[in-house]
Design a protein around this motif. Structure first.
Motif, PDB file in Angstrom:
ATOM      1  N   ALA A 135       0.834  -1.205   0.000  1.00  0.00           N
ATOM      2  CA  ALA A 135       0.000   0.000   0.000  1.00  0.00           C
ATOM      3  C   ALA A 135       0.867   1.252   0.000  1.00  0.00           C
ATOM      4  CB  ALA A 135      -0.919  -0.005   1.221  1.00  0.00           C
ATOM      5  N   VAL A 136       1.935   1.224   0.767  1.00  0.00           N
ATOM      6  CA  VAL A 136       2.852   2.372   0.788  1.00  0.00           C
ATOM      7  C   VAL A 136       3.434   2.610  -0.593  1.00  0.00           C
ATOM      8  CG1 VAL A 136       5.084   3.191   1.654  1.00  0.00           C
ATOM      9  CG2 VAL A 136       3.419   2.205   3.239  1.00  0.00           C
ATOM     10  N   ARG A 137       3.833   1.545  -1.265  1.00  0.00           N
ATOM     11  CA  ARG A 137       4.442   1.708  -2.586  1.00  0.00           C
ATOM     12  C   ARG A 137       3.463   2.304  -3.594  1.00  0.00           C
ATOM     13  NH1 ARG A 137       8.565  -2.372  -4.981  1.00  0.00           N
ATOM     14  NH2 ARG A 137       9.119  -0.355  -5.918  1.00  0.00           N
ATOM     15  N   HIS A 138       2.197   1.867  -3.522  1.00  0.00           N
ATOM     16  CA  HIS A 138       1.192   2.439  -4.426  1.00  0.00           C
ATOM     17  C   HIS A 138       0.827   3.869  -4.033  1.00  0.00           C
ATOM     18  CE1 HIS A 138       0.216  -0.783  -7.181  1.00  0.00           C
ATOM     19  NE2 HIS A 138       0.011  -1.655  -6.200  1.00  0.00           N
ATOM     20  N   HIS A 191       6.123   8.849  -7.161  1.00  0.00           N
ATOM     21  CA  HIS A 191       7.569   9.033  -7.130  1.00  0.00           C
ATOM     22  C   HIS A 191       8.044  10.203  -7.978  1.00  0.00           C
ATOM     23  CE1 HIS A 191       6.963   4.908  -5.720  1.00  0.00           C
ATOM     24  NE2 HIS A 191       8.080   5.086  -5.029  1.00  0.00           N
ATOM     25  N   LYS A 192       7.423  10.403  -9.126  1.00  0.00           N
ATOM     26  CA  LYS A 192       7.850  11.529  -9.964  1.00  0.00           C
ATOM     27  C   LYS A 192       7.536  12.847  -9.276  1.00  0.00           C
ATOM     28  CE  LYS A 192       7.707  13.512 -14.593  1.00  0.00           C
ATOM     29  NZ  LYS A 192       7.719  14.890 -14.046  1.00  0.00           N
ATOM     30  N   ALA A 193       6.360  12.942  -8.695  1.00  0.00           N
ATOM     31  CA  ALA A 193       5.995  14.173  -7.987  1.00  0.00           C
ATOM     32  C   ALA A 193       6.925  14.405  -6.805  1.00  0.00           C
ATOM     33  CB  ALA A 193       4.546  14.106  -7.514  1.00  0.00           C
ATOM     34  N   LEU A 194       7.275  13.317  -6.111  1.00  0.00           N
ATOM     35  CA  LEU A 194       8.197  13.448  -4.992  1.00  0.00           C
ATOM     36  C   LEU A 194       9.554  13.956  -5.450  1.00  0.00           C
ATOM     37  CD1 LEU A 194       8.751  11.152  -1.984  1.00  0.00           C
ATOM     38  CD2 LEU A 194      10.709  11.686  -3.422  1.00  0.00           C
ATOM     39  N   LEU A 195      10.091  13.370  -6.520  1.00  0.00           N
ATOM     40  CA  LEU A 195      11.402  13.785  -7.015  1.00  0.00           C
ATOM     41  C   LEU A 195      11.365  15.240  -7.471  1.00  0.00           C
ATOM     42  CD1 LEU A 195      14.306  12.976  -7.712  1.00  0.00           C
ATOM     43  CD2 LEU A 195      13.473  12.199  -9.937  1.00  0.00           C
ATOM     44  N   ASP A 196      10.303  15.619  -8.167  1.00  0.00           N
ATOM     45  CA  ASP A 196      10.179  16.998  -8.642  1.00  0.00           C
ATOM     46  C   ASP A 196      10.075  17.981  -7.481  1.00  0.00           C
ATOM     47  OD1 ASP A 196      10.259  16.125 -11.254  1.00  0.00           O
ATOM     48  OD2 ASP A 196       8.082  16.201 -11.540  1.00  0.00           O
ATOM     49  N   THR A 197       9.345  17.601  -6.439  1.00  0.00           N
ATOM     50  CA  THR A 197       9.103  18.501  -5.319  1.00  0.00           C
ATOM     51  C   THR A 197      10.283  18.554  -4.356  1.00  0.00           C
ATOM     52  OG1 THR A 197       6.733  18.022  -5.431  1.00  0.00           O
ATOM     53  CG2 THR A 197       7.549  19.019  -3.393  1.00  0.00           C
ATOM     54  N   PRO A 232       2.676   1.220  -9.665  1.00  0.00           N
ATOM     55  CA  PRO A 232       2.297   2.548 -10.134  1.00  0.00           C
ATOM     56  C   PRO A 232       1.499   3.305  -9.067  1.00  0.00           C
ATOM     57  CG  PRO A 232       0.926   0.860 -11.145  1.00  0.00           C
ATOM     58  CD  PRO A 232       2.009   0.142 -10.416  1.00  0.00           C
ATOM     59  N   TYR A 233       1.590   4.620  -9.129  1.00  0.00           N
ATOM     60  CA  TYR A 233       0.856   5.471  -8.191  1.00  0.00           C
ATOM     61  C   TYR A 233      -0.638   5.212  -8.340  1.00  0.00           C
ATOM     62  CZ  TYR A 233      -0.954   9.808  -6.120  1.00  0.00           C
ATOM     63  OH  TYR A 233      -1.634  10.736  -5.363  1.00  0.00           O
ATOM     64  N   ASP A 234      -1.267   4.737  -7.265  1.00  0.00           N
ATOM     65  CA  ASP A 234      -2.668   4.331  -7.326  1.00  0.00           C
ATOM     66  C   ASP A 234      -3.255   4.404  -5.918  1.00  0.00           C
ATOM     67  OD1 ASP A 234      -5.133   3.047  -7.588  1.00  0.00           O
ATOM     68  OD2 ASP A 234      -4.380   1.593  -9.052  1.00  0.00           O
ATOM     69  N   VAL A 235      -3.864   5.533  -5.599  1.00  0.00           N
ATOM     70  CA  VAL A 235      -4.415   5.755  -4.254  1.00  0.00           C
ATOM     71  C   VAL A 235      -5.516   4.738  -3.941  1.00  0.00           C
ATOM     72  CG1 VAL A 235      -5.721   7.374  -2.816  1.00  0.00           C
ATOM     73  CG2 VAL A 235      -3.796   8.191  -4.193  1.00  0.00           C
ATOM     74  N   ALA A 236      -6.366   4.466  -4.915  1.00  0.00           N
ATOM     75  CA  ALA A 236      -7.468   3.526  -4.691  1.00  0.00           C
ATOM     76  C   ALA A 236      -6.929   2.130  -4.380  1.00  0.00           C
ATOM     77  CB  ALA A 236      -8.382   3.486  -5.918  1.00  0.00           C
ATOM     78  N   LYS A 237      -5.896   1.692  -5.103  1.00  0.00           N
ATOM     79  CA  LYS A 237      -5.307   0.372  -4.858  1.00  0.00           C
ATOM     80  C   LYS A 237      -4.666   0.331  -3.477  1.00  0.00           C
ATOM     81  CE  LYS A 237      -3.880  -3.773  -6.001  1.00  0.00           C
ATOM     82  NZ  LYS A 237      -4.834  -4.900  -6.146  1.00  0.00           N
ATOM     83  N   ALA A 238      -4.014   1.409  -3.078  1.00  0.00           N
ATOM     84  CA  ALA A 238      -3.395   1.461  -1.756  1.00  0.00           C
ATOM     85  C   ALA A 238      -4.459   1.319  -0.663  1.00  0.00           C
ATOM     86  CB  ALA A 238      -2.629   2.759  -1.584  1.00  0.00           C
TER      87      ALA A 238
END
Length: 497
Positions: free
Chosen positions: A292-295, A299-305, A333-339
């Motif tokens: 859940a944490v991984r989803h 990561h791209k938003a984190l790296l950019d920010t 992949p980034y997926d809040v619903a899956k997490a």
């Protein structure tokens, strides 16, 4: 027997790099007679100078290759090349390594370097070293002196990782009479020696007048330590230092845009910024919570920010400079619903204890925000690095989530030790590593790809990004490395014009 190590022309290496070149190589710039010195800015001052008993990257960063040398080292391309051994031979069964040592090498205390010191140094890894990574040399069966300039290492079994481990701090050569006070008085064979150490401020290295190889262009280097990225930037802007070894505020690079004054070098490292999850206690002893944490992490938003988009997304514990790298960024992949689905409606409050280093403090805020969207409340607690973080997180394992840049080369094996602070325990992972180490080169690559995939599938941790090699220096400093893929910041190739 088949020879794979060869003597580099001129007794040294032709290319120097901050993490693997140099060591008796070309100076690439000013003459030593000019008595040029250089001041380099760093973060994370060493707690002491003994990398045989103290974890962390700061000590080998300062001392390996510069003060302590091994039989072999890594060049800028990550290849194993000769250093104190001018050549070596490997037996057909891949269990016996015969190293031919350079003649005329002495330690800074004056003692000659011989095969006795090779046996002494390698035997000390098992008997005296306190670091968990020392198990990488458990494969050694015995070390024997054939004569003063020939050392024979016999392994218990074939090992693809042995020679590579010898290029790390584990292969550093120590004087038999120079280990009484490693924490404050390092004694090595390298091109530099310890001049002074002002705790909380700086370490000064001075050129070793008795060095066996080509003399470095610099007569001295000052490693200046800063806890604040702004202070380090200001020091370069005002002439207090000559080089920022690793930019700690990438968004500030515009300050150094004047090519008449400054130069910027950007490349890669093998430093994986790991979002550590404590597999040994709730909630992350549950694979679904880790997944859940991984989803939950964009990561791209984190790296950019957090790091101004500098660096590279990787997805597991293997950098692209390793032969068995595969892009695993698509595994989660980034997926809040899956997490949220994986958490099954549960919510958690967790301790996120991070080192008080700029990248970790910046990234922790992004992680906290993103985890909150899936029902995980992360209470951030910055810990002084290295002492407090190493004690609380690394040694005691008292954390739920942490974050650290794992800079040691080819370090995926740390996940095979369930007592390591991740507390990841999967025998199948360890089995793959063992098979990779004993097999052919093809077996090694294939098995390590499988191991990296398993590590990712199990969500043993999350991998935020690969740390960039981002250096800013005054114009006229030469020999700066594009990539940093070993443990040392090698000063031997640096010079001033």
């Amino acid at each position: 027997m088949r020879r794979i190590g060869t003597l580099i022309a001129g007794g040294g290496l032709l290319l120097a790099t901050a993490c693997g070149g140099g060591g008796g190589g070309q100076s690439g710039g000013a003459s030593p007679s000019k008595q040029e010195t250089l001041s380099v800015g760093f973060v994370a001052e060493p707690a002491n100078l003994d990398f045989t008993s103290t974890e962390g990257a700061a000590i080998p960063q300062a001392l390996l290759v510069n003060v302590y040398e091994g039989l072999v080292k890594l060049d800028q391309d990550g290849k194993i090349v000769p250093l104190l051994a001018e050549k070596w031979e490997i037996s057909e069964d891949r269990k016996t390594y015969t190293f031919t040592l350079r003649k005329g090498v002495t330690f800074t205390g004056g003692a000659p370097f011989t095969a006795d010191d090779v046996a002494f140094s390698l035997n000390r890894v098992a008997s005296d070293w306190k670091l968990k990574i020392k198990t990488q040399l458990d494969v050694i069966d015995k070390v024997e002196k054939k004569d003063d300039t020939t050392a024979v290492v016999t392994l218990k079994r074939p090992s693809n990782g042995f020679l590579y481990a010898m290029a790390t701090r584990l292969g550093a050569m120590f004087s038999r009479t120079g280990v009484a006070d490693l924490a404050t008085k390092p004694v090595g064979t390298g091109p530099f020696q310890l001049g002074s150490w002002k705790r909380g401020d700086s370490i000064q290295l001075t050129a070793n007048p008795g060095y066996w190889g080509a003399k470095p262009a610099l007569s001295g280097v000052t490693l200046k330590y800063f806890k604040d990225a702004t202070a380090m930037n200001n020091a370069l802007l005002t002439g207090g230092i000559d080089v920022i070894s690793s930019v700690q505020a990438p968004e500030s690079l515009q300050q150094f845009a004047d090519p008449g004054r400054f130069q910027t070098v950007e490349g890669t490292t093998n430093g994986e910024v790991v979002l550590s999850l404590n597999n040994g206690r709730p909630p992350f002893d549950d694979k679904k919570a880790r997944q859940a944490v991984r989803h939950a992490i964009d990561h791209k938003a984190l790296l950019d920010t957090a790091w101004a988009g500098r660096g590279q997304l990787i997805g597991t514990m293997v950098p692209p400079t390793d032969p068995w790298y595969e892009d695993r960024t698509g595994d989660y992949p980034y997926d809040v619903a899956k997490a949220k689905e994986l958490l099954g409606g549960k919510t958690y409050t967790v301790k996120m204890r991070v080192p008080n280093l700029p990248y970790a403090v910046a990234a922790a805020q992004v992680v906290k925000s993103q985890l909150a969207q899936v029902g995980i409340t992360a209470d951030i607690e910055p810990l002084e690095f290295p002492a407090r973080w190493l004690d609380v997180v690394f040694k005691q394992g008292d954390y739920d989530i942490s974050m650290i840049n794992h800079v040691e080369p080819r370090d995926m094996g740390i996940f095979a030790d369930k007592s390591y602070y991740f507390h990841y325990d999967n025998p199948a992972f360890g089995k793959l590593l063992a098979e990779a180490d004993q097999g052919t080169e093809q077996d090694q690559a294939g098995k390590l790809k499988q191991a990296a995939k398993l590590l990712s599938d199990d969500a043993a941790a999350d991998w935020l990004f690969l740390f960039p090699n981002l250096i800013v220096a005054k114009k006229g400093v030469t020999g700066l490395p594009k990539n940093a893929i070993a443990e040392a910041f090698d000063f031997t190739g640096l010079a001033k014009q």
